[in-house]
Design a protein around this motif. Structure first.
Motif, mmCIF file in Angstrom:
data_model
loop_
_atom_site.group_PDB
_atom_site.id
_atom_site.type_symbol
_atom_site.label_atom_id
_atom_site.label_comp_id
_atom_site.label_asym_id
_atom_site.label_seq_id
_atom_site.Cartn_x
_atom_site.Cartn_y
_atom_site.Cartn_z
ATOM 1 N N ARG A 1 51.927 -15.552 -3.566
ATOM 2 C CA ARG A 1 50.714 -15.801 -4.072
ATOM 3 C C ARG A 1 49.896 -15.082 -2.580
ATOM 4 O O ARG A 1 50.504 -15.043 -1.439
ATOM 5 N N GLU B 1 40.500 -7.997 7.388
ATOM 6 C CA GLU B 1 39.999 -9.108 6.490
ATOM 7 C C GLU B 1 39.991 -10.465 7.340
ATOM 8 O O GLU B 1 39.261 -11.321 7.162
ATOM 9 N N TYR C 1 46.987 -16.162 -1.197
ATOM 10 C CA TYR C 1 45.756 -16.944 -0.867
ATOM 11 C C TYR C 1 46.331 -18.173 0.059
ATOM 12 O O TYR C 1 47.487 -18.360 0.088
ATOM 13 N N THR D 1 30.263 -22.266 2.304
ATOM 14 C CA THR D 1 31.065 -22.254 0.876
ATOM 15 C C THR D 1 30.738 -23.471 0.175
ATOM 16 O O THR D 1 30.081 -24.446 0.425
ATOM 17 N N LYS E 1 36.610 -12.724 8.140
ATOM 18 C CA LYS E 1 36.277 -14.082 7.704
ATOM 19 C C LYS E 1 35.907 -14.789 8.833
ATOM 20 O O LYS E 1 35.013 -15.443 8.896
ATOM 21 N N TYR F 1 37.436 -21.338 1.428
ATOM 22 C CA TYR F 1 37.205 -20.228 0.555
ATOM 23 C C TYR F 1 37.788 -20.180 -0.519
ATOM 24 O O TYR F 1 39.182 -20.307 -0.695
ATOM 25 N N GLN F 2 37.323 -19.858 -1.840
ATOM 26 C CA GLN F 2 38.130 -19.869 -3.021
ATOM 27 C C GLN F 2 37.883 -18.530 -3.821
ATOM 28 O O GLN F 2 36.773 -17.844 -3.309
ATOM 29 N N GLN F 3 38.851 -18.049 -4.570
ATOM 30 C CA GLN F 3 38.652 -16.958 -5.325
ATOM 31 C C GLN F 3 39.082 -17.041 -6.519
ATOM 32 O O GLN F 3 40.417 -17.497 -6.786
ATOM 33 N N GLY F 4 38.486 -16.886 -7.717
ATOM 34 C CA GLY F 4 38.867 -17.213 -9.078
ATOM 35 C C GLY F 4 39.232 -18.658 -9.214
ATOM 36 O O GLY F 4 40.274 -18.851 -9.925
ATOM 37 N N GLU G 1 40.795 -20.539 -7.402
ATOM 38 C CA GLU G 1 42.110 -20.946 -6.454
ATOM 39 C C GLU G 1 41.690 -20.780 -4.809
ATOM 40 O O GLU G 1 40.877 -19.848 -4.574
ATOM 41 N N LYS H 1 41.731 -19.313 -1.160
ATOM 42 C CA LYS H 1 41.959 -18.066 -0.592
ATOM 43 C C LYS H 1 42.035 -18.380 0.841
ATOM 44 O O LYS H 1 42.973 -17.840 1.263
ATOM 45 N N TYR H 2 41.329 -18.900 1.666
ATOM 46 C CA TYR H 2 41.539 -19.145 3.037
ATOM 47 C C TYR H 2 40.755 -20.455 3.163
ATOM 48 O O TYR H 2 40.175 -21.053 2.456
#
Length: 316
Positions: free
Chosen positions: A64, A24, A66, A100, A28, A114-117, A119, A121-122
């Protein structure tokens, strides 16, 4: 259960794998590099991994999955004396802008978030560099609209430090070296705010270990046994003992301060951004950590280690 076994279990829990072990992370990184190659054509660049992933000292965020920080150095084949550092950073910013929802232009780098939901992420930090005629790397410093005096090509040998860290210790000693760095990073995450400059950086703790860590092991009937508790306690003692009382003009008194010079260019004090009050708190928390480690040594129990390193340290 022996404390060393608990330390190893704890390390397995908090350890963040490096690029070679994480598909992963590679994905990225490689996605951004491909975008840069496409958008910057015909300009070319080399890249190298830097930061905790490259050094093998990364830890997972607390509770978490992220907010991972990926660091990449981008080296352009340009004459730094002929190009403004902010202009070269602008090439990179324009290339990744829109990749992004959030791309930040910071003084030392360009950051792709980077976000996910909803929040984090990276976030990928892109350090923009040029190599001079002697092969020396220079980092482009300056915000987008910085005044001329705040724009600079700063000599930067982070690659040299990464290589030196790799060869500092080898084999089992090297594994213990990196484990102890990760323990201190987790202690930092548990006991310091993540906002601003109130905490020592992960890099500063890594430099402290590079400077003062010594392996601790003993011969047993079963062979060589490594003692992570003793090695961590010894490094914490070195950190605490190297504070010096210095004059603080802001408070008008002498206050304790720890200086840690980056061992390669730019040879700056990586703890310089911390205020006098933050230094006092840093030393006080080191004293508490030392006490918890000593209690664990005496009791051979994990209770004080959970106070030091958080709930992820195993109970048994």
């Amino acid at each position: 259960m022996p404390l060393q076994t608990l330390f190893r279990q704890f390390h397995d829990t908090i350890q963040l794998k490096n690029y070679s072990e994480s598909a992963e992370l590679r994905q990225k990184r490689d996605t951004i590099l491909e975008r840069l190659r496409d958008k910057l054509r015909p300009r070319t660049f080399e890249f190298f991994n830097q930061g905790s992933y490259a050094m093998g000292t990364g830890v997972k965020p607390i509770n978490r999955d992220y907010d991972y920080d990926i660091d990449i150095g981008l080296v352009f084949d340009v004459d730094y004396q002929q190009f403004d550092p902010v202009a070269v950073k602008g090439w990179v910013y324009q290339a990744v802008k829109g990749h992004t929802a959030s791309v930040d232009w910071r003084r030392p780098c360009i950051t792709v978030n980077y976000q996910q939901g909803g929040e984090p992420k990276y976030h990928v930090d892109l350090a923009v560099m040029a190599r001079d005629s002697r092969g020396t790397l220079r980092l482009a410093l300056g915000k987008e609209h910085a005044q001329a005096e705040l724009r600079k090509w700063q000599v930067d040998d982070r690659q040299g430090f990464i290589k030196a860290l790799e060869s500092r210790f080898s084999g089992e000693e090297g594994y213990q070296f990196r484990r102890v760095i990760r323990y201190l990073k987790r202690w930092k995450d548990v006991h310091f705010s993540s906002e601003g400059r109130a905490a020592p950086t992960g890099l500063s703790l890594t430099i402290a270990a590079y400077k003062w860590f010594r392996p601790v092991r003993a011969q047993t009937q079963e062979g060589i046994a490594y003692d992570d508790l003793a090695a961590t306690a010894a490094l914490v003692t070195q950190l605490h003992q190297n504070f010096q009382n210095v004059w603080d003009a802001g408070s008008g008194r002498h206050t304790p301060r720890l200086s840690l010079q980056f061992p390669y260019a730019p040879n700056d004090d990586v703890l310089a951004p911390m205020s006098a009050q933050q230094m006092i708190e840093f030393r006080g928390r080191l004293e508490k950590l030392s006490g918890w480690l000593e209690e664990a040594r005496k009791t051979q129990g994990p209770a004080s280690l959970q106070r030091a390193f958080g709930d992820q340290f195993p109970q048994k």
